[in-house]
Design an enzyme around this catalytic site. Sequence first.
Site, PDB file in Angstrom:
ATOM      1  N   HIS A  19       0.700  -1.331  -0.437  1.00 38.94           N
ATOM      2  CA  HIS A  19       0.273  -0.389  -0.092  1.00 38.94           C
ATOM      3  C   HIS A  19       1.071   1.641   0.050  1.00 38.94           C
ATOM      4  O   HIS A  19       1.468   1.252   0.807  1.00 38.94           O
ATOM      5  CB  HIS A  19      -0.794   0.014   1.382  1.00 38.94           C
ATOM      6  CG  HIS A  19      -1.582   1.206   1.314  1.00 38.94           C
ATOM      7  ND1 HIS A  19      -1.846   2.096   2.577  1.00 38.94           N
ATOM      8  CD2 HIS A  19      -2.726   1.452   0.398  1.00 38.94           C
ATOM      9  CE1 HIS A  19      -2.939   3.014   2.340  1.00 38.94           C
ATOM     10  NE2 HIS A  19      -3.121   2.686   1.278  1.00 38.94           N
ATOM     11  N   GLU A  46       0.344  -0.515  -4.417  1.00 37.38           N
ATOM     12  CA  GLU A  46      -0.920   0.205  -5.009  1.00 37.38           C
ATOM     13  C   GLU A  46       0.576   2.077  -4.804  1.00 37.38           C
ATOM     14  O   GLU A  46       0.655   1.957  -3.924  1.00 37.38           O
ATOM     15  CB  GLU A  46      -1.489   0.356  -4.438  1.00 37.38           C
ATOM     16  CG  GLU A  46      -3.317   1.510  -4.356  1.00 37.38           C
ATOM     17  CD  GLU A  46      -3.362   2.240  -3.248  1.00 37.38           C
ATOM     18  OE1 GLU A  46      -4.474   2.880  -3.663  1.00 37.38           O
ATOM     19  OE2 GLU A  46      -2.214   2.451  -2.693  1.00 37.38           O
ATOM     20  N   ASP A  48      -0.637   6.247  -5.233  1.00 41.10           N
ATOM     21  CA  ASP A  48      -1.933   7.183  -5.828  1.00 41.10           C
ATOM     22  C   ASP A  48      -1.235   8.148  -6.649  1.00 41.10           C
ATOM     23  O   ASP A  48      -0.355   8.689  -6.426  1.00 41.10           O
ATOM     24  CB  ASP A  48      -2.723   7.710  -3.999  1.00 41.10           C
ATOM     25  CG  ASP A  48      -3.008   7.117  -2.864  1.00 41.10           C
ATOM     26  OD1 ASP A  48      -3.543   6.231  -3.263  1.00 41.10           O
ATOM     27  OD2 ASP A  48      -1.971   6.983  -2.320  1.00 41.10           O
ATOM     28  N   HIS A  61      -0.943  11.091  -2.057  1.00 36.86           N
ATOM     29  CA  HIS A  61      -2.244  10.837  -1.266  1.00 36.86           C
ATOM     30  C   HIS A  61      -3.345  12.160  -0.940  1.00 36.86           C
ATOM     31  O   HIS A  61      -4.498  12.123  -1.562  1.00 36.86           O
ATOM     32  CB  HIS A  61      -2.376  10.389  -0.612  1.00 36.86           C
ATOM     33  CG  HIS A  61      -2.967   9.689   0.208  1.00 36.86           C
ATOM     34  ND1 HIS A  61      -3.961  10.196   1.176  1.00 36.86           N
ATOM     35  CD2 HIS A  61      -3.979   7.902   0.383  1.00 36.86           C
ATOM     36  CE1 HIS A  61      -4.853   9.449   1.781  1.00 36.86           C
ATOM     37  NE2 HIS A  61      -5.443   8.686   1.033  1.00 36.86           N
ATOM     38  N   GLU A 121      -4.306   4.155  -8.245  1.00 30.84           N
ATOM     39  CA  GLU A 121      -5.161   4.246  -7.529  1.00 30.84           C
ATOM     40  C   GLU A 121      -5.742   6.526  -8.235  1.00 30.84           C
ATOM     41  O   GLU A 121      -5.023   6.279  -7.317  1.00 30.84           O
ATOM     42  CB  GLU A 121      -5.695   4.754  -6.147  1.00 30.84           C
ATOM     43  CG  GLU A 121      -6.932   5.017  -5.721  1.00 30.84           C
ATOM     44  CD  GLU A 121      -7.223   5.006  -4.121  1.00 30.84           C
ATOM     45  OE1 GLU A 121      -6.392   4.897  -3.358  1.00 30.84           O
ATOM     46  OE2 GLU A 121      -7.929   6.455  -3.761  1.00 30.84           O
TER      47      GLU A 121
HETATM   48  O1  G3P Z   1      -6.297   1.654  -2.722  1.00 36.40           O
HETATM   49  C1  G3P Z   1      -6.892   1.354  -1.533  1.00 36.40           C
HETATM   50  C2  G3P Z   1      -6.253   2.549  -0.128  1.00 36.40           C
HETATM   51  O2  G3P Z   1      -5.730   3.641  -1.118  1.00 36.40           O
HETATM   52  C3  G3P Z   1      -7.579   3.571  -0.135  1.00 36.40           C
HETATM   53  O3  G3P Z   1      -7.440   4.036   0.366  1.00 36.40           O
HETATM   54  O4  G3P Z   1      -6.563   6.994   1.119  1.00 36.40           O
HETATM   55  O5  G3P Z   1      -5.549   4.727   1.699  1.00 36.40           O
HETATM   56  O6  G3P Z   1      -5.748   5.826  -0.767  1.00 36.40           O
HETATM   57  P1  G3P Z   1      -6.475   5.319   0.703  1.00 36.40           P
HETATM   58 MG    MG Z   2      -4.777   4.307  -2.239  1.00 34.97          MG
END
Ligand code: G3P
Ligand code: MG
Length: 253
Positions: A19, A46, A48, A61, A121
């Site tokens: 993440h 993952e 952002d 993020h 994302e």
């Molecule tokens: O993609 C999963 C997760 O990253 C979604 O929440 O706020 O951590 O981007 P966030």
């Molecule tokens: Mg995310």
Amino acid sequence: MSDAPSQPAALRLPALIGHRGAALRAPENTLGGIRRAVELGATWVEVDVMLTRDGVPILHHDYNFARTCAHPVNVAELSSVAVAQLDAGAWFGWAWEGEPVPLLEEAMELFAELGLGVNLELKPTPGRAAETAEATLDLVTRGWPDTLPAPLISSFARECLEVARDYAPEVPRGRLWEALPDDWAAEAAQLEVLSVHLWRQGLTRAQVHAVQAEGYQLAVFTVNAAEEARRFVEWGVDCLITDVPDELLALVN
Ligand code: G3P
Ligand code: MG
């Protein structure tokens, strides 16, 4: 079971995705953090994706740079030239001082070097959903490393996924929800997603199986505790998104 999604059926989500790289181990959404995630055993990450004022996709993020760059300015108000001056590492620890906020284009080179699977994302700042999807899919369709599988494009923003579907239908998509809404199946079908990504809190075994029974893969975020991870694995969840890939790796293999 309804018809399987018309989305690229070939992609199997990995059992584990780091993440924001490995967000509890190294500064999130940075190139150094992505390298660290790989050292810790992640084969997918993952990250952002958000736009600078001048429309350049970067890895970031929050809607502003206060928390990770000690710079309380909104992302939508800063140019890519100004963003390049920020330090996204020092807040995490002095060993990371000088770690920049990467452009998506720079990150793509690193993904290729590392042979990494990637979940992008789309995280639009308010009012920029369509633009964020277009700019990202433009980069992806023009320059995604051909040594890598296509990235999985996910978002909480329905508009981002609609634009992504229309712009590049062949690039796989995942719909993020904090909680599964009643009309989830209609929306997932309309967006032609490959996967549904749900928040760990409140998720039930019945929901997992309902999503999978419709032909979608199921990812859960953000799972960091081993006991909880074991439960989701036992339920048959396809993919855990975690800040600590090193701690969960043994549970999914
Ligand atoms: O993609 C999963 C997760 O990253 C979604 O929440 O706020 O951590 O981007 P966030
Ligand atoms: Mg995310």
